[in-house]
Design a protein around this motif. Structure first.
Motif, mmCIF file in Angstrom:
data_model
loop_
_atom_site.group_PDB
_atom_site.id
_atom_site.type_symbol
_atom_site.label_atom_id
_atom_site.label_comp_id
_atom_site.label_asym_id
_atom_site.label_seq_id
_atom_site.Cartn_x
_atom_site.Cartn_y
_atom_site.Cartn_z
ATOM 1 N N TYR A 125 0.807 -1.077 -0.011
ATOM 2 C CA TYR A 125 0.100 -0.086 -0.180
ATOM 3 C C TYR A 125 0.803 1.166 0.058
ATOM 4 C CZ TYR A 125 -4.059 -2.892 0.860
ATOM 5 O OH TYR A 125 -5.153 -3.656 0.835
ATOM 6 N N LEU A 126 1.982 1.443 0.692
ATOM 7 C CA LEU A 126 2.878 2.378 0.701
ATOM 8 C C LEU A 126 3.422 2.464 -0.628
ATOM 9 C CD1 LEU A 126 4.919 1.564 4.156
ATOM 10 C CD2 LEU A 126 3.217 3.894 3.837
ATOM 11 N N GLU A 127 3.777 1.499 -1.366
ATOM 12 C CA GLU A 127 4.321 1.794 -2.662
ATOM 13 C C GLU A 127 3.255 2.198 -3.652
ATOM 14 O OE1 GLU A 127 6.350 1.839 -6.335
ATOM 15 O OE2 GLU A 127 6.874 1.976 -4.421
ATOM 16 N N TYR B 76 1.235 6.476 -6.918
ATOM 17 C CA TYR B 76 0.122 7.469 -7.452
ATOM 18 C C TYR B 76 0.508 8.976 -7.364
ATOM 19 C CZ TYR B 76 -4.053 10.071 -7.297
ATOM 20 O OH TYR B 76 -5.196 10.916 -7.377
ATOM 21 N N GLN B 77 0.969 9.203 -6.033
ATOM 22 C CA GLN B 77 1.385 10.683 -5.991
ATOM 23 C C GLN B 77 2.512 10.949 -6.725
ATOM 24 O OE1 GLN B 77 2.208 10.556 -1.642
ATOM 25 N NE2 GLN B 77 0.095 11.235 -1.144
ATOM 26 N N ALA B 78 3.474 10.195 -7.302
ATOM 27 C CA ALA B 78 4.484 10.609 -8.078
ATOM 28 C C ALA B 78 4.030 10.741 -9.752
ATOM 29 C CB ALA B 78 5.548 9.544 -8.191
ATOM 30 N N GLY B 79 2.714 10.492 -9.871
ATOM 31 C CA GLY B 79 2.114 10.508 -11.172
ATOM 32 C C GLY B 79 2.311 9.486 -12.015
ATOM 33 N N GLU B 80 2.764 8.534 -11.350
ATOM 34 C CA GLU B 80 3.101 7.378 -12.580
ATOM 35 C C GLU B 80 2.100 6.434 -12.817
ATOM 36 O OE1 GLU B 80 6.050 4.677 -10.140
ATOM 37 O OE2 GLU B 80 7.399 6.351 -9.643
ATOM 38 N N LEU B 81 0.922 6.404 -12.122
ATOM 39 C CA LEU B 81 -0.364 5.986 -12.657
ATOM 40 C C LEU B 81 -1.321 6.921 -13.476
ATOM 41 C CD1 LEU B 81 -1.326 3.995 -9.457
ATOM 42 C CD2 LEU B 81 0.096 3.189 -11.224
ATOM 43 N N GLY B 82 -1.190 8.042 -13.510
ATOM 44 C CA GLY B 82 -1.923 9.038 -14.037
ATOM 45 C C GLY B 82 -3.040 9.325 -13.242
ATOM 46 N N TRP B 83 -3.966 9.767 -13.951
ATOM 47 C CA TRP B 83 -5.429 9.759 -13.022
ATOM 48 C C TRP B 83 -6.060 8.395 -12.896
ATOM 49 C CZ3 TRP B 83 -9.793 8.452 -15.902
ATOM 50 C CH2 TRP B 83 -9.769 8.594 -17.341
ATOM 51 N N LYS C 139 -2.441 6.009 -16.806
ATOM 52 C CA LYS C 139 -0.794 5.795 -17.570
ATOM 53 C C LYS C 139 -0.524 4.104 -17.212
ATOM 54 C CE LYS C 139 0.954 10.522 -17.374
ATOM 55 N NZ LYS C 139 1.869 11.370 -16.860
ATOM 56 N N GLY C 140 -1.130 3.867 -16.001
ATOM 57 C CA GLY C 140 -0.482 2.492 -15.407
ATOM 58 C C GLY C 140 -1.573 1.873 -14.473
ATOM 59 N N SER C 141 -1.212 0.744 -14.206
ATOM 60 C CA SER C 141 -1.918 -0.046 -13.153
ATOM 61 C C SER C 141 -1.127 -0.664 -11.974
ATOM 62 C CB SER C 141 -3.160 -1.070 -13.647
ATOM 63 O OG SER C 141 -3.930 -0.523 -14.665
ATOM 64 N N LEU C 142 -1.648 -1.122 -10.858
ATOM 65 C CA LEU C 142 -0.928 -1.639 -9.931
ATOM 66 C C LEU C 142 -1.901 -2.494 -8.915
ATOM 67 C CD1 LEU C 142 1.433 0.912 -8.091
ATOM 68 C CD2 LEU C 142 2.179 -0.911 -9.360
ATOM 69 N N MET C 143 -1.307 -3.730 -8.835
ATOM 70 C CA MET C 143 -2.133 -4.485 -7.648
ATOM 71 C C MET C 143 -1.256 -4.717 -6.377
ATOM 72 S SD MET C 143 -4.542 -6.568 -7.258
ATOM 73 C CE MET C 143 -5.291 -7.527 -8.768
ATOM 74 N N VAL C 144 -1.932 -4.121 -5.304
ATOM 75 C CA VAL C 144 -1.351 -4.455 -3.935
ATOM 76 C C VAL C 144 -1.840 -5.877 -3.657
ATOM 77 C CG1 VAL C 144 -1.374 -3.854 -1.612
ATOM 78 C CG2 VAL C 144 -1.618 -2.071 -3.191
ATOM 79 N N GLY C 145 -1.019 -6.582 -3.014
ATOM 80 C CA GLY C 145 -1.440 -8.001 -2.387
ATOM 81 C C GLY C 145 -1.197 -8.947 -3.417
#
Length: 346
Positions: free
Chosen positions: A136-138, A143-150, A253-259
């Motif tokens: 979750y921290l990553e 997200y805050q760094a703009g790597e995922l876009g909106w 811009k991108g997607s992430l999966m936590v867990g």
């Protein structure tokens, strides 16, 4: 060597976990010239004495005796119904308090506690441990760094492998308050946005006794955030594949999966795919072991005045507002607007 003495109230399952984590903090803080010591109490005196003896901790016969013994921080790991009085006791003693979520059984019962904390200028950290989980921290950093876009979609999942005793569920406040409130909190914390509306549905295909105490064993909430973003939060008590906690974040811009790791409680239906190959977690304690330890280390740092509060009572009550609305929607079958939050996400 400087002593930091923590007092723990409650040695049930999660209380014992916290007690072990506190006892283990010496390894982390010794190099900083700090010795973390534990004193504890519980109405189940024989059990509490046994836990204390096993950890080299000191047993005290009551909460009053524990606070009067000179502790510098109070850890509350008792049933939800006792949280308000114990938070007040610690605040009145002028010591920082760590309390497992929630502040109280519902928002209405929480508001007088918030007023008391503010009036006394108290320091209270609420136990939403996912804020300390590496995944979750990553995700928040990315997200805050703009790597995922909106963000266009959020999908949160929290599923227990097996249900807790029905006796617990009868007093838990419902699946959204007991379980999904962690998702509501982490979504506010990660996005910095408020959830303004929820529409919930649920089912009972497991033990009929769960429905008999007014709860459901599986539920889904569709959420709308204050910027129009949509998301879902799903929960179940019967995920036989293992304890499953995930968050899917899809952005422009991108997607992430936590867990999503080798212990994820799912298998691929695609030919030749063996990931994940590990054995699934069976309980929340295993899934968030590191996060729980980091959370308690953060409380020691809060006691020492070295860090800001990582999860305020206002944050916790804001998540509880969403959970209350979800429970209301579950009962009514209609979308429910969420009352204004008491504070913005940290």
């Amino acid at each position: 060597m400087k002593d930091v003495i923590l007092g723990l109230v409650g040695v049930g399952r999660i209380g014992v976990m916290h007690a072990n984590n506190i006892a283990a903090l010496n390894t982390e803080f010794t190099g900083q010239g700090i010795s973390v010591k534990l004193r504890l109490t519980d109405v189940a005196e024989d059990h509490a004495r046994t836990v204390a003896a096993g950890l080299g901790a000191e047993f005290l016969p009551s909460v009053d005796a524990l606070i009067a013994s000179g502790i510098q921080g109070l850890v509350v790991a008792t049933g939800t119904g006792t949280h308000p009085e114990l938070i007040r006791a610690g605040v009145d003693a002028g010591i920082p308090v760590f309390c497992e979520k929630p502040v109280a059984m519902n928002v209405a019962d929480s508001l007088p506690v918030l007023e008391h904390i503010r009036a006394k200028d108290g320091v209270v950290q609420i136990g939403h441990q996912r804020r300390f989980d590496a995944g979750y921290l990553e995700a928040k950093r990315a997200y805050q760094a703009g790597e995922l876009g909106w963000i266009h979609s959020l999908r949160a999942v929290t599923c227990d492998m097996t249900p807790p005793p029905v006796e617990f569920l009868a007093t838990s406040g419902g699946l959204f308050r007991d379980c999904s409130v962690h998702d509501f909190d982490i979504l506010r914390w990660l996005t910095g946005r408020e959830i303004v509306e929820v529409y919930a549905r649920g089912s009972n295909n497991g033990d009929p006794a769960i429905g008999g105490v007014g709860d459901v064993d599986t539920a889904l909430a569709v959420m709308t955030f204050d910027d129009g973003t949509v998301g879902t939060v799903s929960a179940s008590r019967y995920n036989g594949a293992g304890h499953d906690v995930r968050l899917e974040i899809q952005g422009s811009k991108g997607s992430l999966m936590v867990g999503l790791d080798e212990k994820s409680a799912l298998k691929s239906a695609e030919e030749g795919i063996t990931f994940p190959a590990g054995e699934s977690h069976t309980t929340f304690a295993e899934r968030f072991d590191t996060a729980y330890r980091s959370e308690m280390a953060a409380f020691v740092e809060l006691v020492l005045g070295r860090r800001a509060n990582p999860c305020t009572p206002e944050d916790a009550v804001a998540a509880s507002r969403v959970a209350d609305a979800a429970q209301e929607s579950l009962a009514s079958g209609a979308p429910v607007r969420v009352a204004l939050a008491v504070a913005p996400a940290a």
